[in-house]
Enzyme design. Structure first.
Site, PDB file in Angstrom:
ATOM      1  N   GLU A 145      12.710  23.059 -62.142  1.00  0.00           N
ATOM      2  CA  GLU A 145      14.092  23.522 -62.339  1.00  0.00           C
ATOM      3  C   GLU A 145      14.827  22.619 -63.326  1.00  0.00           C
ATOM      4  OE1 GLU A 145      15.069  23.738 -58.149  1.00  0.00           O
ATOM      5  OE2 GLU A 145      13.628  25.389 -57.958  1.00  0.00           O
TER       6      GLU A 145
ATOM      7  N   GLU B 259       3.436  21.898 -58.424  1.00  0.00           N
ATOM      8  CA  GLU B 259       4.275  23.000 -57.976  1.00  0.00           C
ATOM      9  C   GLU B 259       4.194  24.147 -58.983  1.00  0.00           C
ATOM     10  OE1 GLU B 259       7.574  21.479 -55.151  1.00  0.00           O
ATOM     11  OE2 GLU B 259       8.325  21.439 -57.180  1.00  0.00           O
TER      12      GLU B 259
ATOM     13  N   HIS C  21      11.036  18.016 -62.040  1.00  0.00           N
ATOM     14  CA  HIS C  21      10.955  19.276 -61.286  1.00  0.00           C
ATOM     15  C   HIS C  21      11.107  20.441 -62.264  1.00  0.00           C
ATOM     16  CE1 HIS C  21      11.956  22.535 -58.585  1.00  0.00           C
ATOM     17  NE2 HIS C  21      11.423  21.821 -57.614  1.00  0.00           N
TER      18      HIS C  21
ATOM     19  N   LYS D 201      17.543  20.288 -52.833  1.00  0.00           N
ATOM     20  CA  LYS D 201      18.158  20.942 -54.018  1.00  0.00           C
ATOM     21  C   LYS D 201      19.686  20.958 -53.885  1.00  0.00           C
ATOM     22  CE  LYS D 201      13.901  23.472 -54.693  1.00  0.00           C
ATOM     23  NZ  LYS D 201      13.226  24.647 -55.227  1.00  0.00           N
TER      24      LYS D 201
ATOM     25  N   SER E 241       6.776  27.212 -51.794  1.00  0.00           N
ATOM     26  CA  SER E 241       6.720  28.101 -50.625  1.00  0.00           C
ATOM     27  C   SER E 241       5.862  27.559 -49.481  1.00  0.00           C
ATOM     28  CB  SER E 241       6.260  29.505 -51.043  1.00  0.00           C
ATOM     29  OG  SER E 241       7.214  30.092 -51.909  1.00  0.00           O
TER      30      SER E 241
ATOM     31  N   ASN F  20      12.944  18.485 -50.506  1.00  0.00           N
ATOM     32  CA  ASN F  20      13.825  18.624 -51.669  1.00  0.00           C
ATOM     33  C   ASN F  20      14.938  19.595 -51.287  1.00  0.00           C
ATOM     34  OD1 ASN F  20      15.011  19.098 -54.132  1.00  0.00           O
ATOM     35  ND2 ASN F  20      13.219  20.054 -55.079  1.00  0.00           N
TER      36      ASN F  20
ATOM     37  N   GLY G 237      10.060  29.027 -54.118  1.00  0.00           N
ATOM     38  CA  GLY G 237      11.108  29.880 -53.553  1.00  0.00           C
ATOM     39  C   GLY G 237      10.763  31.363 -53.527  1.00  0.00           C
TER      40      GLY G 237
HETATM   41  P1  PGA Z   1      10.210  25.892 -52.071  1.00  0.00           P
HETATM   42  O1  PGA Z   1      10.580  24.802 -53.194  1.00  0.00           O
HETATM   43  O2  PGA Z   1       9.535  25.147 -50.945  1.00  0.00           O
HETATM   44  O3  PGA Z   1      11.561  26.455 -51.643  1.00  0.00           O
HETATM   45  O4  PGA Z   1       9.349  26.900 -52.705  1.00  0.00           O
HETATM   46  C1  PGA Z   1       9.702  23.756 -53.490  1.00  0.00           C
HETATM   47  C2  PGA Z   1      10.280  22.888 -54.586  1.00  0.00           C
HETATM   48  O5  PGA Z   1      10.856  23.429 -55.544  1.00  0.00           O
HETATM   49  O6  PGA Z   1      10.157  21.654 -54.538  1.00  0.00           O
END
Ligand code: PGA
Length: 247
Positions: free
Chosen positions: A98, A166, A96, A12, A210, A10, A172
C-alpha cells in the site's frame, strides 16, 4: 532449527484511541507466556504511545507501519525511525504494497527506509509481493526476487531482519495462494536472501494476505513460513490470537 515464528498485526489506518488501547489490553490478557511465538502489533502512528503504554514490559512488542528514510527535516506528516525507537518500538514495516502503490515507493526508497530502521536499532519488516497481473504473466518469482535484491540491506541477520511475502492480490481480498505457491515463493526468497546475508536461514519469512484463523494452520505449516503479517484479522483479539496459536 526453524526460527521462532513472529506474528505481526498491521492495524493499518483503523481503530480509534480507545479501541487501540482496548485491543492491546485484550491481547495482553489472553496471550499468556507464549514462548512458542513472538507477537508484535503495528498501530497507527498517533496511537503508538498509548499502545506502548499498555504493552510495556509484556511479551507483545510494538512496531511502526512505516518510517521516513531520512533522519529528520522538512518532511511534513512523516515519522522517522528515530522517533519510533524513541517511543520504544521494536519493529517497523517498510515497503508495504500500500505504501509502494499509494506513495510511489521504489525498491531504493524501501532499502533506505530499512537502513534507517537499522541505524536506530529497529527491526525492519521488509514487504514484497507481486500484483495479480504479474502473477498471471508468470513473473512472480522474478518480481519478488527483484524486490528482495533492491529493498533488503546487506549483512543483516535473523535477529535484525524480517521479510514478509504479501501477494498484492491476496491483501484484504479473502483470496490466498495455494500452499505450493507459498512454498515456492518462500524458498525463492530465502535463496535470494543468501546473496545479502550469510544468515539467510535464520531470517523470519512471514506470509501475509488474507490470513484468518480458518486458513492459518495450513499456511503456517508451509516450509519456510515463519509467521504471519496480518491485516484485517489482527483487529480482533480472538482472531489474531487464534492465528498466533496455529504456528
Ligand atoms: P490482510 O492484510 O490480512 O487484511 O489481507 C495483510 C497486510 O496487508 O499486511
Amino acid at each position: 532449527m526453524a526460527p521462532r515464528p513472529l506474528i505481526a498485526g498491521n492495524w493499518k489506518m483503523n481503530m480509534d484511541l480507545a479501541g487501540s488501547e482496548a485491543l492491546a489490553k485484550d491481547l495482553l490478557g489472553a496471550v499468556g507466556a507464549a514462548a512458542k511465538f513472538e507477537m508484535t502489533v503495528c498501530p497507527p502512528a498517533p496511537y503508538l504511545a498509548a499502545v506502548l503504554g499498555v504493552l510495556e514490559g509484556s511479551m507483545i512488542s510494538v512496531g511502526g507501519q512505516d518510517c521516513h528514510q531520512n533522519a529528520s527535516g522538512a518532511h511534513t506528516g512523516d515519522v522517522s525511525a528515530a522517533m519510533l525507537a524513541d517511543l520504544g518500538c521494536a519493529y517497523v514495516i517498510v515497503g508495504h504494497s500500500e505504501r509502494r502503490a499509494d506513495h510511489a515507493e521504489s525498491d531504493a526508497v524501501v532499502l533506505a527506509k530499512a537502513e534507517a530502521a537499522r541505524a536506530n536499532d529497529l527491526i525492519p519488516i521488509v514487504c514484497v509481493g507481486e500484483t495479480e497481473a504479474e502473477r498471471d504473466a508468470g513473473r512472480t518469482l522474478d518480481v519478488v526476487g527483484t524486490q528482495i535484491r533492491g529493498s533488503v540491506p546487506e549483512g543483516l541477520t535473523g535477529e535484525t531482519l524480517v521479510v514478509a511475502y504479501e501477494p498484492v492480490w491476496a491483501i484484504g481480498t479473502g483470496r490466498t495462494p495455494t500452499t505450493d505457491d507459498v512454498a515456492a515463493v518462500h524458498a525463492h526468497i530465502r535463496s535470494v536472501l543468501a546473496e545479502k546475508t550469510g544468515d539467510a536461514a535464520n531470517v523470519r519469512l512471514l506470509y501475509g494476505g488474507s490470513v484468518k484463523p480458518a486458513n492459518a494452520t495450513e499456511l503456517m505449516a508451509v516450509n519456510n513460513v515463519n509467521g504471519a503479517l496480518v491485516g484485517g484479522a489482527s483487529l480482533k483479539a480472538g482472531d489474531f490470537l487464534a492465528i498466533a496459536r496455529s504456528t
